[in-house]
Design a protein around this motif. Structure first.
Motif, PDB file in Angstrom:
ATOM      1  N   ARG A 181       6.036 -14.463  -4.019  1.00  0.00           N
ATOM      2  CA  ARG A 181       7.274 -13.763  -3.691  1.00  0.00           C
ATOM      3  C   ARG A 181       6.906 -12.440  -3.032  1.00  0.00           C
ATOM      4  N   VAL A 182       7.486 -12.172  -1.888  1.00  0.00           N
ATOM      5  CA  VAL A 182       7.109 -10.959  -1.166  1.00  0.00           C
ATOM      6  C   VAL A 182       8.341 -10.157  -0.792  1.00  0.00           C
ATOM      7  N   GLU A 183       8.140  -8.859  -0.566  1.00  0.00           N
ATOM      8  CA  GLU A 183       9.190  -8.002  -0.030  1.00  0.00           C
ATOM      9  C   GLU A 183       8.675  -7.381   1.256  1.00  0.00           C
ATOM     10  N   HIS A 184       9.501  -7.469   2.290  1.00  0.00           N
ATOM     11  CA  HIS A 184       9.119  -6.944   3.600  1.00  0.00           C
ATOM     12  C   HIS A 184       9.732  -5.564   3.823  1.00  0.00           C
ATOM     13  N   PHE A 185       9.122  -4.825   4.735  1.00  0.00           N
ATOM     14  CA  PHE A 185       9.608  -3.485   5.072  1.00  0.00           C
ATOM     15  C   PHE A 185      10.645  -3.529   6.188  1.00  0.00           C
ATOM     16  N   ILE A 213       3.281 -14.748  -8.204  1.00  0.00           N
ATOM     17  CA  ILE A 213       2.619 -13.669  -7.483  1.00  0.00           C
ATOM     18  C   ILE A 213       3.695 -12.838  -6.797  1.00  0.00           C
ATOM     19  N   TYR A 214       3.704 -11.534  -7.034  1.00  0.00           N
ATOM     20  CA  TYR A 214       4.655 -10.628  -6.393  1.00  0.00           C
ATOM     21  C   TYR A 214       3.867  -9.645  -5.538  1.00  0.00           C
ATOM     22  N   ALA A 215       4.265  -9.543  -4.272  1.00  0.00           N
ATOM     23  CA  ALA A 215       3.495  -8.725  -3.344  1.00  0.00           C
ATOM     24  C   ALA A 215       4.399  -7.923  -2.435  1.00  0.00           C
ATOM     25  N   CYS A 216       3.951  -6.712  -2.125  1.00  0.00           N
ATOM     26  CA  CYS A 216       4.649  -5.864  -1.163  1.00  0.00           C
ATOM     27  C   CYS A 216       3.600  -5.015  -0.456  1.00  0.00           C
ATOM     28  N   GLY A 217       3.702  -4.953   0.844  1.00  0.00           N
ATOM     29  CA  GLY A 217       2.737  -4.186   1.614  1.00  0.00           C
ATOM     30  C   GLY A 217       2.859  -4.478   3.090  1.00  0.00           C
ATOM     31  N   PRO A 218       1.864  -4.093   3.885  1.00  0.00           N
ATOM     32  CA  PRO A 218       1.915  -4.305   5.326  1.00  0.00           C
ATOM     33  C   PRO A 218       1.969  -5.794   5.686  1.00  0.00           C
TER      34      PRO A 218
END
Length: 784
Positions: free
Chosen positions: A680-684, A655-660
């Protein structure tokens, strides 16, 4: 192919013979040494001209192979070579200075007549002897200790350029790049400057004697030169002993001998005296010649350095990566082992082609592309790695920066002359024997600008240079992607291709002279080498970067940016991919979904937003992904139900996620029953890297590969402490966001403060981000 049989004298018990037991029934089909492995010849013109290209076939298909001609196992990939460097117990450096071509009895007799007794040095010494000596002698090589050499290097460089500045033609090797590093080496070691010509000849002879293939008729002459070199080194050392308080590394060693007589011995100092001249001089001279040749072969890179000397530190790293002076090192297997699944027997000799590692696509994206802004250029293995990494690396870096600064400032119109480049044939160290350049003296800028010579570019000693690698990009277009979202297409000003990138990559955009730099994910087509595309949401309540971009970026303008770099990579081997984006988080996710579609993978894309008009890229997503695209639009009554979507864990899915942050927190909760690293996530952004000395505690970091212990005070980051100890660690954001400064942890509890690692990675406790994370206790052991 032709091969030696086990009954051949050359094969029986000889590492030069084929290592395969052909009598074994399972191997009855013949010798498994491939035709290309059988023909491998490091003394041939192909290897001498371009070692990485010569072994490209091996990197791609046969990364570890046996060379019957050389009698060595050859290792060609980055990860394998770094692992060999790391394990100096299994892979002994003891043969690093061994003659690769045995000499005949007449030459050996000549060496004996001079009392030649070259012993172990820091380069080829095993434990437990090596590390105590390295620790005892390391202080003069730290960045702080090297600073006082900078004025001397600048003065010498200026003097030598003065000699030919008005000639219009010069051989930079003969007229500068050999003698200046030699003089610097002598100053650093504390050696008098006389006998330079003899030392030059002796240094070449030592290289040929150790790493070359001198013809039988040449061996005696080489032996005389090496013997004279040995005796000269001993005589100079005797002079130094009479004045041990004088400056210089050898005098430092003599003083240390009084403290540690069993560690710093007489024979050791004599061997280091000779080896130090070669190590501090020849590799730097060759590296500098290679760098200037490479830059002049890429005129656009040369021009950029002339215009922006702030790029010099990273340009040096990229030159060392792309065409360094060290092609390969040698190691001896002390036990039966494996490299990349290939069985390596005890006693096997290894040629580890570090120049090939520096062109490994698995570590360096678009590895053959010469990019002075490459974000991980300082990962190069030209200086080696671990306990035997070159101690003089930062002296070499400083010299190369100053050479390039002087030449780009005073001779920006320099060009390569027509010539054939030749190299002294050897397996390990390479640089052109001559480097002819030309220019029009009437165009020398100092004739018009007398103040040119008074300007100086600060030299960065010993620090990877990720903050000085920005490139100017042309703003080709700015279009509306959605309400409040600008889609910006950035191109190279000269129309040339930009570095390739992979889905999940971002660039760092510099916001003019505000001092701000903000990361924006790439959202275009990775196959489009002509541009980089970002989509930026204007956030007036944010940190100011997006508002600056919306105000200032206009078609026809320009902006500076670093990258691309990727710390949010997609696993293309996953059985199923679930992409989840919220708001502007669609930017990296869109590139991932595009890639999954191209590969024919099983995937679905879930995109959430408050309103359709505020959701970027919708017009291109629908035709690309069809039924795989699921829109969750708040004001249309459709919200993503993570609990329902992720109710059934799938062991093979990613699962790949990016958002608030609120969305990512809900996702983490919904994935509680999934495998640890499925999400797996990407943070701002992150505030976890803030250091408050009043609330921290000091700790020590043992560096297992380097054999030293670093003290980390309460008010200092681990990253800063490592750099002060002469340990290279790449970094970028220094906020715990990007993952650039990751280090491996062998032992010790970690106080994780980054937003990069997954839950499973944190619980495993075997990696940390040096810019922000700390030890929970008083000690931590790192794989550095």
């Amino acid at each position: 192919m032709a091969h030696l049989s086990p009954t051949d004298p050359a094969a029986a018990g000889n590492p030069g013979g084929c290592p395969i037991d052909h009598a074994a029934p399972a191997r009855a089909q013949g010798c498994p040494v491939s035709p290309q492995a059988a023909e491998f010849d490091p003394f041939g013109d192909g290897y001498q001209q371009d070692p990485p290209d010569y072994v490209r076939w091996a990197r791609e298909r046969e990364p570890v192979f046996y060379s019957p001609k050389l009698g060595y196992w050859v290792v060609t990939r980055y990860d394998d070579i770094k692992a060999v460097f790391r394990d100096n117990h299994t892979f002994s450096p003891s043969i690093a200075l061994e003659k690769i071509t045995p000499t005949g009895p007449e030459a050996n007799a000549v060496l004996a007549s001079y009392g030649y007794a070259m012993n172990r040095t820091l380069v080829n010494e095993d434990e437990p002897a090596h590390m105590p000596r390295r620790r005892a002698l390391m202080d003069p090589f730290t960045p702080e200790a090297l600073k006082h050499h900078e004025p001397m290097v600048r003065r010498l460089t200026r003097d030598y350029v003065d000699r030919f500045i008005d000639d219009g033609r010069a051989d930079l090797v003969d007229q500068m790049l050999w003698e200046v590093p030699l003089t610097v080496a002598l100053h650093f070691l504390g050696v008098p400057e006389e006998d330079m010509d003899r030392l030059r000849a002796y240094s070449i002879a030592h290289t040929v004697n150790t790493w070359g293939r001198p013809k039988p008729e040449e061996q005696v002459a080489v032996a005389h030169a090496v013997g004279n070199f040995w005796q000269l080194a001993g005589n100079i050392l005797d002079k130094m002993r009479r004045n041990p308080d004088a400056p210089g590394w050898m005098q430092y060693g003599i003083r240390k001998q009084k403290e540690f007589p069993d560690v710093v011995t007489d024979s050791y100092l004599h061997s280091m005296m000779m080896a130090g001249i070669v190590a501090a001089h020849e590799t730097t001279a060759n590296a500098s010649a290679n760098a200037i040749k490479l830059l002049l072969q890429h005129p656009e890179a040369w021009r950029e350095l002339c215009e922006d000397p702030g790029l010099l530190p990273n340009a040096v790293e990229e030159c060392l990566r792309h065409n360094g002076s060290v092609a390969a090192w040698r190691r001896l297997a002390t036990r039966d082992t494996e490299i990349a699944g290939v069985a390596i027997p005890a006693g096997a000799r290894l040629l580890i082609v570090s120049s090939s590692a520096n062109h490994d696509e698995r570590h360096f994206a678009d590895a053959d592309f010469f990019d002075i802004r490459r974000e991980n250029a300082s990962d190069q293995l030209t200086f080696g790695y671990g306990a035997h990494q070159c101690m003089g690396k930062n002296l070499a870096r400083m010299e190369m920066q100053i050479f390039l600064e002087e030449l780009t400032r005073r001779l920006p119109h320099l060009r390569l002359a027509e010539q054939q480049f030749t190299y002294v044939p050897n397996t390990s160290f390479r640089g052109p024997e001559h480097l002819w350049v030309e220019w029009d003296p009437a165009g020398n800028p100092e004739r018009r600008d007398p103040g040119l010579l008074s300007r100086r570019q600060p030299v960065r000693i010993g620090e990877p240079s990720a903050h000085a690698i920005s490139r100017r990009l042309l703003v080709a277009s700015v279009t509306r992607a959605a309400d409040g979202i600008a889609r910006i297409r950035l191109e190279s000003p000269d129309g040339k291709p930009l570095p390739r990138w992979t889905p999940g990559s971002h660039i760092d955009v510099e916001c003019g002279d505000t001092g701000m730099s903000r990361q924006y994910s790439l959202c275009g087509d990775p196959a489009d080498a002509g541009a980089l595309e970002i989509a930026v949401l204007r956030e007036d309540a944010g940190r100011g970067g997006s508002a600056w971009i919306h105000r200032h970026l206009r078609p026809g303008g320009s902006v500076r940016a670093r990258g691309p770099r990727n710390h949010f990579r997609m696993d293309e081997s996953a059985s199923r991919l679930i992409f989840i984006a919220g708001g502007i988080g669609i930017t990296p996710i869109s590139a991932m979904a595009r890639r999954a579609r191209e590969l024919g993978l099983d995937y679905q894309l879930h995109y959430s937003g408050r309103a359709r008009g505020r959701m970027a890229l919708l017009e291109e997503l629908a035709p690309l992904h069809g039924e795989r695209l699921h829109l969750h639009i708040g004001d249309e009554g459709r919200r993503n139900d993570f609990d329902a979507l992720l109710a059934r864990p799938d062991p093979g899915a990613q699962i790949y996620a990016c958002g608030p942050e609120r969305m990512l927190a809900a996702l983490r909760q919904a994935c509680a029953a999934w495998p640890e690293d499925a999400l797996r996530v990407e943070h701002f952004h992150s505030t976890l890297a803030t250091l408050d000395p009043s609330r921290e505690h000091a700790f020590e970091a043992e560096l297992k590969d380097s054999g030293i212990v670093v003290q980390v005070p309460a008010g200092q980051t681990l990253l800063a402490a490592l750099r002060s100890a002469n340990i290279d660690v790449q970094s970028d954001c220094e906020e715990g966001l990007c993952g650039s400064c990751e280090v491996r942890v062998i032992d010790g509890a970690i106080d994780h403060r980054d937003v990069v690692l997954t839950r499973g990675e944190r619980e495993a406790g075997n990696r940390m981000m040096a810019c922000c994370s700390r030890a929970r206790g008083e000690r931590i052991v790192l794989e550095l």
